[in-house]
Design a protein around this motif. Structure first.
Motif, PDB file in Angstrom:
ATOM      1  N   TYR A 131       0.640  -0.865  -0.212  1.00 53.65           N
ATOM      2  CA  TYR A 131      -0.076  -0.168  -0.241  1.00 53.65           C
ATOM      3  C   TYR A 131       0.686   1.395  -0.203  1.00 53.65           C
ATOM      4  O   TYR A 131       1.359   1.527   1.025  1.00 53.65           O
ATOM      5  N   ASN A 132       1.152   1.942  -0.571  1.00 51.01           N
ATOM      6  CA  ASN A 132       1.821   3.256  -0.834  1.00 51.01           C
ATOM      7  C   ASN A 132       1.079   4.097  -1.566  1.00 51.01           C
ATOM      8  O   ASN A 132       0.658   3.986  -3.186  1.00 51.01           O
ATOM      9  N   PRO A 133       0.969   5.427  -0.865  1.00 55.00           N
ATOM     10  CA  PRO A 133       0.407   6.637  -0.785  1.00 55.00           C
ATOM     11  C   PRO A 133       1.107   7.596  -1.837  1.00 55.00           C
ATOM     12  O   PRO A 133       1.301   8.537  -1.910  1.00 55.00           O
ATOM     13  N   CYS A 134       1.507   6.813  -3.364  1.00 53.56           N
ATOM     14  CA  CYS A 134       2.312   7.433  -3.794  1.00 53.56           C
ATOM     15  C   CYS A 134       1.900   8.598  -5.230  1.00 53.56           C
ATOM     16  O   CYS A 134       2.384   9.268  -5.996  1.00 53.56           O
ATOM     17  N   GLY A 135       0.563   8.589  -5.437  1.00 52.90           N
ATOM     18  CA  GLY A 135       0.047   8.900  -6.801  1.00 52.90           C
ATOM     19  C   GLY A 135       0.647   8.529  -7.808  1.00 52.90           C
ATOM     20  O   GLY A 135       1.166   7.548  -8.209  1.00 52.90           O
ATOM     21  N   LYS A 136      -0.402   8.516  -9.281  1.00 47.01           N
ATOM     22  CA  LYS A 136       0.371   7.805 -10.949  1.00 47.01           C
ATOM     23  C   LYS A 136      -0.094   9.049 -11.659  1.00 47.01           C
ATOM     24  O   LYS A 136      -0.006  10.254 -11.020  1.00 47.01           O
ATOM     25  N   ILE A 137      -0.466   8.810 -12.723  1.00 44.88           N
ATOM     26  CA  ILE A 137       0.424   9.451 -13.777  1.00 44.88           C
ATOM     27  C   ILE A 137       0.183   8.621 -15.087  1.00 44.88           C
ATOM     28  O   ILE A 137      -0.161   7.674 -15.107  1.00 44.88           O
ATOM     29  N   ASN A 138      -0.760  10.142 -15.549  1.00 49.88           N
ATOM     30  CA  ASN A 138      -1.013   9.934 -16.857  1.00 49.88           C
ATOM     31  C   ASN A 138      -0.432   9.880 -17.951  1.00 49.88           C
ATOM     32  O   ASN A 138      -0.339  11.548 -18.739  1.00 49.88           O
ATOM     33  N   GLY A 139       0.031   9.272 -18.611  1.00 51.06           N
ATOM     34  CA  GLY A 139       0.637   9.434 -20.058  1.00 51.06           C
ATOM     35  C   GLY A 139       0.272   9.450 -20.939  1.00 51.06           C
ATOM     36  O   GLY A 139      -0.584   9.284 -21.506  1.00 51.06           O
ATOM     37  N   ALA A 140       0.811  11.031 -22.004  1.00 50.41           N
ATOM     38  CA  ALA A 140       0.728  10.910 -23.173  1.00 50.41           C
ATOM     39  C   ALA A 140       1.831  10.985 -23.857  1.00 50.41           C
ATOM     40  O   ALA A 140       3.256  11.205 -23.560  1.00 50.41           O
ATOM     41  N   ALA A 141       1.808  10.304 -25.404  1.00 54.05           N
ATOM     42  CA  ALA A 141       3.187   9.892 -26.275  1.00 54.05           C
ATOM     43  C   ALA A 141       2.296  10.346 -27.776  1.00 54.05           C
ATOM     44  O   ALA A 141       3.817  10.259 -28.462  1.00 54.05           O
ATOM     45  N   THR A 142       1.142  10.813 -27.582  1.00 58.11           N
ATOM     46  CA  THR A 142       0.865  11.385 -28.861  1.00 58.11           C
ATOM     47  C   THR A 142       0.251  13.171 -28.538  1.00 58.11           C
ATOM     48  O   THR A 142      -0.410  12.986 -27.425  1.00 58.11           O
ATOM     49  N   GLY A 286       3.923   4.619 -11.734  1.00 61.72           N
ATOM     50  CA  GLY A 286       2.839   3.923 -12.772  1.00 61.72           C
ATOM     51  C   GLY A 286       2.367   5.292 -13.614  1.00 61.72           C
ATOM     52  O   GLY A 286       1.932   6.124 -13.399  1.00 61.72           O
ATOM     53  N   ILE A 287       2.047   4.445 -14.737  1.00 68.68           N
ATOM     54  CA  ILE A 287       2.060   4.521 -16.002  1.00 68.68           C
ATOM     55  C   ILE A 287      -0.296   4.341 -15.826  1.00 68.68           C
ATOM     56  O   ILE A 287       0.355   3.679 -16.418  1.00 68.68           O
ATOM     57  N   THR A 288      -1.053   5.580 -16.313  1.00 69.71           N
ATOM     58  CA  THR A 288      -2.004   5.305 -16.445  1.00 69.71           C
ATOM     59  C   THR A 288      -2.295   5.661 -18.142  1.00 69.71           C
ATOM     60  O   THR A 288      -1.877   6.887 -18.184  1.00 69.71           O
ATOM     61  N   PRO A 289      -2.983   5.546 -19.322  1.00 68.35           N
ATOM     62  CA  PRO A 289      -3.221   6.019 -20.763  1.00 68.35           C
ATOM     63  C   PRO A 289      -3.477   7.121 -20.378  1.00 68.35           C
ATOM     64  O   PRO A 289      -4.812   7.049 -19.957  1.00 68.35           O
ATOM     65  N   SER A 290      -3.569   8.373 -20.748  1.00 72.24           N
ATOM     66  CA  SER A 290      -4.414   9.713 -21.448  1.00 72.24           C
ATOM     67  C   SER A 290      -5.356   8.928 -21.922  1.00 72.24           C
ATOM     68  O   SER A 290      -6.989   9.236 -21.498  1.00 72.24           O
ATOM     69  N   ASP A 291      -5.592   8.423 -23.216  1.00 68.27           N
ATOM     70  CA  ASP A 291      -6.848   7.654 -23.532  1.00 68.27           C
ATOM     71  C   ASP A 291      -6.976   6.345 -22.442  1.00 68.27           C
ATOM     72  O   ASP A 291      -5.867   5.452 -22.733  1.00 68.27           O
ATOM     73  N   PRO A 292      -7.994   5.930 -22.568  1.00 66.03           N
ATOM     74  CA  PRO A 292      -8.327   5.116 -21.730  1.00 66.03           C
ATOM     75  C   PRO A 292      -8.100   3.349 -22.881  1.00 66.03           C
ATOM     76  O   PRO A 292      -8.215   2.366 -21.306  1.00 66.03           O
ATOM     77  N   ALA A 294      -5.825   2.965 -24.217  1.00 67.93           N
ATOM     78  CA  ALA A 294      -4.372   2.438 -24.514  1.00 67.93           C
ATOM     79  C   ALA A 294      -3.774   1.311 -23.275  1.00 67.93           C
ATOM     80  O   ALA A 294      -3.744   1.088 -23.175  1.00 67.93           O
ATOM     81  N   THR A 295      -2.305   1.791 -22.587  1.00 68.44           N
ATOM     82  CA  THR A 295      -1.209   1.149 -22.187  1.00 68.44           C
ATOM     83  C   THR A 295      -1.085   1.417 -20.604  1.00 68.44           C
ATOM     84  O   THR A 295      -0.540   2.713 -20.597  1.00 68.44           O
ATOM     85  N   THR A 296      -1.671   0.800 -19.485  1.00 65.33           N
ATOM     86  CA  THR A 296      -1.100   1.360 -18.387  1.00 65.33           C
ATOM     87  C   THR A 296       0.602   0.168 -18.476  1.00 65.33           C
ATOM     88  O   THR A 296       0.497  -0.739 -18.489  1.00 65.33           O
ATOM     89  N   MET A 297       1.040   0.954 -17.644  1.00 64.74           N
ATOM     90  CA  MET A 297       2.545   0.524 -16.989  1.00 64.74           C
ATOM     91  C   MET A 297       2.844   0.913 -15.904  1.00 64.74           C
ATOM     92  O   MET A 297       2.313   1.861 -15.028  1.00 64.74           O
ATOM     93  N   ARG A 298       3.587  -0.039 -15.142  1.00 65.01           N
ATOM     94  CA  ARG A 298       3.901  -0.142 -14.003  1.00 65.01           C
ATOM     95  C   ARG A 298       5.516  -0.210 -13.605  1.00 65.01           C
ATOM     96  O   ARG A 298       5.930  -1.537 -14.247  1.00 65.01           O
ATOM     97  N   LYS A 299       6.534   0.228 -12.769  1.00 66.35           N
ATOM     98  CA  LYS A 299       7.884  -0.149 -12.354  1.00 66.35           C
ATOM     99  C   LYS A 299       7.529  -0.757 -10.997  1.00 66.35           C
ATOM    100  O   LYS A 299       6.782   0.156 -10.329  1.00 66.35           O
ATOM    101  N   ILE A 300       7.526  -1.693 -10.373  1.00 68.78           N
ATOM    102  CA  ILE A 300       7.383  -2.351  -9.184  1.00 68.78           C
ATOM    103  C   ILE A 300       9.007  -2.554  -8.704  1.00 68.78           C
ATOM    104  O   ILE A 300       9.908  -3.204  -9.310  1.00 68.78           O
ATOM    105  N   SER A 301       9.056  -2.542  -7.161  1.00 67.44           N
ATOM    106  CA  SER A 301      10.414  -2.940  -6.691  1.00 67.44           C
ATOM    107  C   SER A 301       9.669  -3.105  -5.691  1.00 67.44           C
ATOM    108  O   SER A 301       9.261  -3.064  -4.558  1.00 67.44           O
ATOM    109  N   GLY A 302      10.402  -4.917  -5.136  1.00 59.50           N
ATOM    110  CA  GLY A 302      10.018  -5.408  -3.742  1.00 59.50           C
ATOM    111  C   GLY A 302      10.054  -6.522  -3.958  1.00 59.50           C
ATOM    112  O   GLY A 302      11.379  -7.682  -4.629  1.00 59.50           O
ATOM    113  N   SER A 303       8.856  -8.018  -3.738  1.00 61.63           N
ATOM    114  CA  SER A 303       9.396  -8.808  -3.877  1.00 61.63           C
ATOM    115  C   SER A 303       9.223  -9.881  -4.878  1.00 61.63           C
ATOM    116  O   SER A 303       8.366  -9.399  -5.488  1.00 61.63           O
ATOM    117  N   GLY A 304      10.439 -10.250  -5.643  1.00 64.23           N
ATOM    118  CA  GLY A 304      10.524 -10.627  -6.629  1.00 64.23           C
ATOM    119  C   GLY A 304      11.078  -9.946  -7.127  1.00 64.23           C
ATOM    120  O   GLY A 304      11.892 -10.300  -8.940  1.00 64.23           O
TER     121      GLY A 304
END
Length: 445
Positions: A131-142, A286-292, A294-304
């Protein structure tokens, strides 16, 4: 009354990386006897666990039982992307927003769910990885996606909500990728490791709630003023039942032809080496797409270790089940999406790929409320399983115990799901909508 059989049991295809990278779970405890409860919760995901926790707060001496068809975190909750979002996130809208009044109300509800989850994380000692209250980004490539962000920013201004716009250089510093041209950061989102979070809730509730895993309900019937739920090796008789089964509500004979079922697909890379990880920017993001679509991406660090999670592609699946071959086909896009963003990491394979079930309604209304005496539905999260499931579970518990509280009234005010068009019109219409959306978002995939 005759027995009401459950028509389908859950099917979850592919191994979710979220669950696979965690240490071995606690020993399995399944239901093997006939027992009684004050409250029975069917489903051990976000809704079911939240309902059980809220019930334990409202009536600490109650006998509360959870029946989960699989292991905790093997189902949709453990296949979620893990974004617990406070701001408007209407998947049917191009920029997630709707009307100001509706969005203000929804933000207040979402933050109520997040506060509930934050309190649970603190009470149960969940780690920052869970549980990490770190916020997220709407990413735009175009430019098209950037325009969605600009529209969304304007709406947030009207709502007096904080955000920060990022340029290409800032996006590259965060993600290690030149793919994104701009971004919109919103600080109120919580990032979950979804499998770790729901396992943590289950463990935290263990001294107040009995949770039986691999105990699917095969029939549910009203007998002599109580509900009787049967499993393959036991049964539970309860005064009140909460259905936290999301799309599987139809399998219980409720809200039939009022909800529709979509599969989303995700993949997780193998653990990156330190050199590879250094090419992917900050420690987590954490990146959610500006266009719903499109692609959601996350970078995680921890278990595994350090890994990248990619989610895109969607299919309309009325049967709620897809084959492993179909998952493999859909997830080919994930490797391409990953490599487009991280050119220097071509050849880093996706270790896990999976499908996740999503339940939606045509009018974004939840399948919520008392559907029969003592039987309460907390289903149809409309793609927002973390916040929506938490809210539905909290409200269902309050409805079961207290009746119409302010939270219950807020949920009921959303209305009921509208009926679907007849088959096969629904299939062809939904599939065409998805394919058109993915085509328009192709440069963001």
């Amino acid at each position: 009354m005759g027995t009401s059989k459950v028509t389908h049991l859950p099917v979850d295809t592919g191994v979710s990386g979220w669950n696979a990278i965690l240490p071995e779970q606690d020993p399995l405890v399944s239901l093997t006897t006939d027992t009684i409860a004050d409250y029975l919760v069917i489903g051990g995901g976000f809704a079911g666990l939240s309902a059980a926790r809220r019930l334990s707060q409202l009536k600490p001496d109650a006998r509360i039982i959870i029946l989960e068809a699989k292991r905790i975190a093997e189902g949709p909750a453990g296949r979620n992307s893990g974004f617990m979002i406070d701001l408007p996130h209407e998947l049917s809208s191009t920029d997630y927003a709707t009307t100001q009044d509706k969005d203000r109300n929804q933000i207040a509800l979402n933050r109520q769910a997040i506060a509930f989850a934050a309190d649970a994380a603190k009470e149960y000692g969940l780690t920052k990885e869970a549980y990490n209250p770190c916020g997220k980004i709407n990413g735009a490539a175009t430019e098209r996606a950037a325009a969605y962000n600009a529209s969304y920013a304007s709406h947030l201004d009207q709502l007096n909500e904080p955000y920060e716009l990022y340029d290409a250089a800032r996006m590259q510093a965060i993600t290690g990728s030149s793919f994104y041209k701009s971004g919109l950061f919103s600080p109120g989102t919580v990032m979950l490791q979804p499998a770790l979070y729901v396992q943590g809730l289950s463990r935290g509730l263990a001294n107040k709630v009995s949770c039986f895993e691999k105990s699917p309900v095969t029939s549910l019937d009203r007998l002599n003023g109580k509900w009787l739920a049967k499993t393959p090796h036991g049964s539970v008789s309860a005064d009140k039942v909460i259905l936290g089964v999301n799309g599987h509500i139809e399998s219980f004979g409720r809200f039939e032809r009022q909800v529709f079922h979509v599969m989303l697909y995700a993949s997780m890379t193998r653990a990156l080496t330190p050199e590879e990880a250094s090419q992917t920017g900050e420690e987590i993001w954490g990146i959610t797409p500006s266009d719903p679509m499109a692609t959601t991406m996350r970078k995680i660090s921890g278990s595994g270790g350090t890994r990248i999670v990619t989610r895109n592609r969607m299919s309309y699946v009325p049967t709620m089940a897809v084959s492993q071959d179909h998952v493999a086909l859909m997830c080919k896009t994930h490797q391409a999406s990953f490599e487009k963003r991280h050119l220097g990491l071509r050849g880093v394979e996706q270790e896990f790929s999976w499908a996740g079930r999503l339940c939606l309604s045509r009018n974004s209304a939840p399948a919520f409320g008392e559907v029969a005496e003592g039987l309460i539905s907390a289903c149809c999260q409309n793609g927002l399983g973390t916040t929506g499931g938490t809210l539905s579970g909290m409200a269902a518990a309050e409805l079961a115990f207290e009746g119409e509280t302010p939270l219950v009234q807020s949920m009921i005010s959303k209305g009921k799901p509208r009926h679907l068009p007849p088959a096969p019109v629904d299939y062809f219409g939904a599939t065409a909508f998805i394919r058109w959306g993915e085509f328009n978002a192709r440069h963001e995939l």
